[in-house]
Write an enzyme that holds these catalytic residues in place. Sequence first.
Site, PDB file in Angstrom:
ATOM      1  N   CYS A 306       0.804  -1.233   0.000  1.00 24.07           N
ATOM      2  CA  CYS A 306       0.000   0.000   0.000  1.00 24.07           C
ATOM      3  C   CYS A 306       0.837   1.283   0.000  1.00 24.07           C
ATOM      4  O   CYS A 306       0.530   2.221  -0.730  1.00 24.07           O
ATOM      5  CB  CYS A 306      -0.992  -0.008   1.155  1.00 24.07           C
ATOM      6  SG  CYS A 306      -0.261  -0.348   2.758  1.00 24.07           S
ATOM      7  N   ASP A 430      -7.530   5.376  -1.461  1.00 26.63           N
ATOM      8  CA  ASP A 430      -7.132   4.159  -0.764  1.00 26.63           C
ATOM      9  C   ASP A 430      -6.368   3.208  -1.688  1.00 26.63           C
ATOM     10  O   ASP A 430      -6.932   2.697  -2.653  1.00 26.63           O
ATOM     11  CB  ASP A 430      -8.400   3.473  -0.221  1.00 26.63           C
ATOM     12  CG  ASP A 430      -8.072   2.388   0.782  1.00 26.63           C
ATOM     13  OD1 ASP A 430      -6.933   1.884   0.753  1.00 26.63           O
ATOM     14  OD2 ASP A 430      -8.957   2.049   1.588  1.00 26.63           O
ATOM     15  N   HIS A 432      -5.513   0.237  -1.161  1.00 25.17           N
ATOM     16  CA  HIS A 432      -5.809  -1.183  -0.911  1.00 25.17           C
ATOM     17  C   HIS A 432      -6.845  -1.759  -1.860  1.00 25.17           C
ATOM     18  O   HIS A 432      -7.173  -2.930  -1.770  1.00 25.17           O
ATOM     19  CB  HIS A 432      -6.294  -1.365   0.537  1.00 25.17           C
ATOM     20  CG  HIS A 432      -5.329  -0.855   1.552  1.00 25.17           C
ATOM     21  ND1 HIS A 432      -5.402   0.426   2.042  1.00 25.17           N
ATOM     22  CD2 HIS A 432      -4.242  -1.425   2.117  1.00 25.17           C
ATOM     23  CE1 HIS A 432      -4.406   0.626   2.892  1.00 25.17           C
ATOM     24  NE2 HIS A 432      -3.684  -0.487   2.957  1.00 25.17           N
TER      25      HIS A 432
END
Lengths: 473, 364
Positions: A306, A430, A432
């Site tokens: 990440c 994000d 992820h």
Amino acid sequence: MTMIVDSNGIETGDFLRVRGPLELKCILDSTDVTLVRKAISRTFENLRYHVNSESCVLRVQDSPVIIWPNKGVHVTPREITTSTMCEELHKWIQTDEQEMAGKRSAKKKGKKSSVARVISLNLMMEVTKPGPLPAPILCKTIQKSHFLSTTLPMDCVVNIRSADTIKDAFEGLLEALTHQLHEMERVMLCHMKGTTLSVPEPFHFLLPESRGLVTAVYPAGVPDSQLEPQRKELHERFELPEDRPYFRRANAYHFPNELYKDGYLRNPHLALTHPTLDDGKVYLVHGLYSYHHYMQDRMDDNGWGCAYRSLQTICSWFQQQGYVERPVPTHKEIQQALVDVGDKQGSFVGSRQWIGSFEVHAVLNQLLGVTSKISFVSQGSEMASKGRELANHFLSEGTPVMIGGGVLAHTILGVAWSETSGQIRFLILDPHYTGAEDLQVITDKGWCGWKGPEFWDQTAYYNMCLPQRPKAI
Amino acid sequence: MGRGYIVDDTVEVYLSKLCEQQSDHVTGLVIGQNSIQRDFVVMACRTPSREEPLVGAGKSPDKEWISEHARQVSRMLPGGLSVIGVFVISDADAKETLASLRQLVFAVQRLISSESLWKADDNEVTDCVTLHINPKSRKISCRTFDIKDPKSLAKPADWKYQAAVCSSWSTMSCCVKVDLLVPLPDNKACTKSMDECLKEGLKVWTYQIENAVCLIDGIQLPDDAELTAGQKRNVRQVLTAQLLVTPVRYKHAVFTPTDVVQRCGGALSVRGAIHSRAYVHNNKPKAKLAEKILKKDVVSTMVTRVQMLLDELLAPEDESKGVGTDKPGTGTSPHLWPHLLCLIINPLHRRTSLYSPPPQKRNK
């Protein structure tokens, strides 16, 4: 109605854009600089003559519409006349424009009309003439000389206003074509070294604050680093700040009908509705970035990559703002950079180890020459008090911020903050996300979205890496 | 199902006359227009006899001679018409002559296409007709060969006479302005001949014409639109074509963008205009076909014209080197041209003999 908010939040009208190659061919009898310049100028003069002759034809792509701008703006089919509104040309274009515009905001019907429409035209030449004309003759010249042969990539854009007729628009376009040939001539002659010539290439740049498009012509093969004097002139002419690039090649405007070939989404946050806080203001990332997340580039980094992805998003920003030409680094290149600076052992390269804000800071410095500020909170709950710092960062630097620490890494793209109430929302990207580049899913499911202060793990510590914009044009 | 040839009845008269002359083993060319649906034959013309017949040639057709005749005839044909096959009038059994007709039709097409810069697309008809006629029984045996396939076998085809096949064909015409500039090599660096340089320039030019947007009477018709839609079928239409080109860089162009300036030993320029007129059959022709026929004629007219000009330019050089003997089929001697040029043929308007002057007169 046809105004759009583009990636920089600037409104623009519809565009009429003509592109097409023009052949530049001539014999240079002598290597004497003055004579070479004369020969080249003559050839350009001849091209301008052709562009302004009855042979010049502009064809609206994906439509039967063809326009002869110098035959009193003659148009076919007959249903269209010189006084037809330019906007009506859209009716004749049978395209997958909806598809193009809709790929990102497919089901949101309201969005469709907000995409700036581009009417694309091909620059062509009619080779037929009303006869009779004399039969061809063949001439042979035997003389040691030089042969100049290249194609000029003509690319002109005019903004069309709703009141513009075909006649207005195409007269404007023709003027632009003529002007561009003058510019190309100037640039070609200016960068001539002996008999080495560079092909002049036009680039369009969108000026900030709705000031429209500007076209600059740069010599192909000459790197941006050598064109600073030209950019300086442009900055002065358009009264732009001299601390950030506006006219590097990477800053060139990306037309809404052009897809990005690399497949990454650009600025997904533009599809979001910004939160309204009492007495609050929204502070956002400047310019363009691409969304990097898990599982892209055929790289399975689910569970450990990440921060690498957040770093890639930051690198993509520096690249797309024109600060660096270096492509976005891969995981391996990032790891190698950390080994090179002595931060990690050689075995780190190829591993699946996490990195954090300090590593992001080190890599930005090593690979991009970019310095960063590090900001620290010992508890996630303290993030709520970072409003002023983040607001100032987005005002002055405008770069995406990487945040990591005890837990997961994220990218902060903006902040909505009320100075009076202290209320705050964070715009989070994000890394992820493991799915496909589907804007609808990404915004609906909050992979890119506004989050409240509860988003942060209230007890974990966090480090923010705030990259600083280099002062350069 | 085999191909069907609709043949103008003047061809029948012509062939009958040849049969009556009783001269065994007459060969000749079949001229007309192919289309996907049907083929049209508007003319047949006999191969002129050699002044000095080949020794020991026997009864097999003189491939080289007939091909050269076909090549010269092809150059003179107006747009839309081409040599689409060969015929032989012979006592021999039709089956026996089939092998030699096959060889002949391949030889003819090979020589014609060797001169052409036009790239045949998938929709182009590549079948050629061979016709065997028995002078006594007048029995006709009509077969086709796919000349794109060297292994192709004979296919039976239909040969049907009809009156005034081409009386109401449409004509499309245009006048194309040409301005070609081709560099000649710097002698030290390259040994390319003028001929090759010009051919490369012509290839680029041809590519542009092939990819040009074609307007017919000012309108761009959809490819599958009917050219003569809404018109009476038996009225000859006169259409004007316009060609719009993009100066695209041909992929095999001599120069890459990085080499903007090259040394050269001079240049050739071709300037002027090419007049093209093409005929299109009247059996519901598609706009696409008309466009193709016109472009093909523009290209072949240009290639022929440039070849003529080049021959003229090279003539003195050739003579001093002693080239240009009486070997037929080289076609490079300019002396030939005045003869051929005075022959303005147009089988659609006027019937003119195609077999004079015989090629070997060129050196007189």
